[in-house]
Each structure stands twice: as C-alpha cells, then as structure tokens.
Design an enzyme around this catalytic site. Structure first.
Site: not given
Length: 229
Positions: A13, A53, A79, A154, A158, A187
């Site tokens: 992305l 990084d 991103n 995860y 988020k 991805t």
C-alpha cells in the site's frame, strides 16, 4: 510543491500510495528500513529515498534531519505496520497471546507512529497545509469488535492508533490528522490473502493525504466515508 513522507513505502500500500501521489504532483519520500529495497523502489517511482526504521529512535531522527535539510514536510503517511503470526502462519488468538507478541506488534504499529509523528511535528507545523494520515483498519473498531478476525494484537494496536489520531488532532487543530481503513488488501502483511488490490486499498490513503486545510480532522474513514469507532 507538496512534500510527502510515506513510511513502509518500498512495497504494498505504501508503494502504491507513493505512485499515486507522485502522479498528483507530490514530491514523495519513500521511507523504508532496507536501504537496497528502498532505493530501488524510489528509483522506480521517481521518488526520493530516506532510510527509516520506525522502531529506531536514531533512524527516525536522522530521517527527520535529512528531510528538514532538503526543504521540509507537508504530509506524513504513517503506513508501516506488522501483524505477527505463529511459526505455522496462524493468526494468534487470545488463548495463545503473549506479552512478547503484543510488544512486538505495538513497537511498530503504535510506538512507531508516535516516534515518527513526534519527530516530524516541528516540520509539519511549519507547513502551510500540514496533513497526517494514519493507516488503521476496520479491525480497530470497537463497535465492530468480535466479528470474524480472531487475533488480538493487531486490532488492539490499530484501536490505539485511532486514539492517537483523535488526541493529536485535538492538540494540533491546524493539522489535518485522520485514520483510514484501506480494506482487506492483498499484501505481504496478510500473505496476500486480501480480497482487493493495492490500487483499491490505496484510494482512501491517497484521498486523505490530499485533504484541504478546511477538510476533516480527527476522523476515521474508509473509501465509502466515516466509520464507527
């Protein structure tokens, strides 16, 4: 000329977002950990490369110094992100979740966003039209929690990114700071299991990277509009 930095932009992305924003007239910095891959991606896109990084303070500080010396920054796209799975490639659910897994995911997905945003805020505050796009996920939504995806680290990372978006937007009202949900995009992060292309997934990232100074801030969006927190 609008100058944009995209973290994790050597593939997926981030790479597609870079391509689209260059086509729209932005000067784009491809941020990537791997120097060889990052330089190759930037050369192919006609972008600039900066080694970055998001888990390393010195790397982020050096990237900020480089971009400041070369003229400053208008748009930051956070991103870079990871999803940790078991050695067998399985999603790690609540029963198998460890503090180490949680820490590894948060180091990139949360602390990385804070580290990069903090480092580049002085540059963004000098811009006439500063924008921050935090790449989130529909899995971050507490209103939709419990549906489908069994992982913990995860989505929790988020959800935290969404809170960062709200609080930073409140603290810096001149900046346009929003979270976006690209959708389930094929991805490396999901072993290319996603149901849509990077071209489709990048749509909302590109749109919010170009938001006007009177556009929304502190919001959570996908390509169709606002999402429930």
């Amino acid at each position: 000329m609008t100058t944009t930095l995209i973290t994790g932009a050597n593939k997926g992305l981030g790479h597609e977002t870079a391509r689209r924003l260059i086509a729209a007239g932005h000067t784009v910095y491809v941020g990537a950990r791997d120097i060889e891959r990052g330089r190759a991606a930037a050369a192919g896109l006609g972008a600039r490369f900066v080694q970055l990084d998001v888990t390393d303070d010195a790397s982020v500080a050096a990237a900020a110094a480089t971009i400041e010396a070369e003229g400053g920054l208008d748009v930051l796209v956070n991103n870079a992100g990871i999803e940790v799975r078991s050695p067998e490639g399985e999603i790690i659910g609540a029963a198998d979740l460890t503090a180490d897994v949680m820490r590894e995911v948060f180091e990139t997905n949360v602390f990385g966003v804070v580290r990069v945003t903090h480092a580049f805020l002085p540059l963004l505050e000098r811009s006439a039209a500063p924008v921050v796009v935090n790449v989130s996920s529909s899995l971050a939504s507490l209103a939709e929690a419990g549906k489908g995806y069994p992982g913990v680290a995860y989505p929790a990372s988020k959800t935290t990114v969404n809170m960062l978006t709200v609080q930073f937007a409140k603290a810096f009202p001149r900046l346009r700071i929003n979270s976006v949900e690209p959708g389930y995009t094929a991805t490396d992060l999901n072993q290319h299991a996603g149901m849509q292309t990077v071209e489709q997934g990048a749509e909302i990232i590109v749109r919010m990277a170009q938001v006007s100074p009177d556009g929304p801030t502190g919001g959570y969006f996908d390509a169709s509009g606002p999402l429930r927190w």
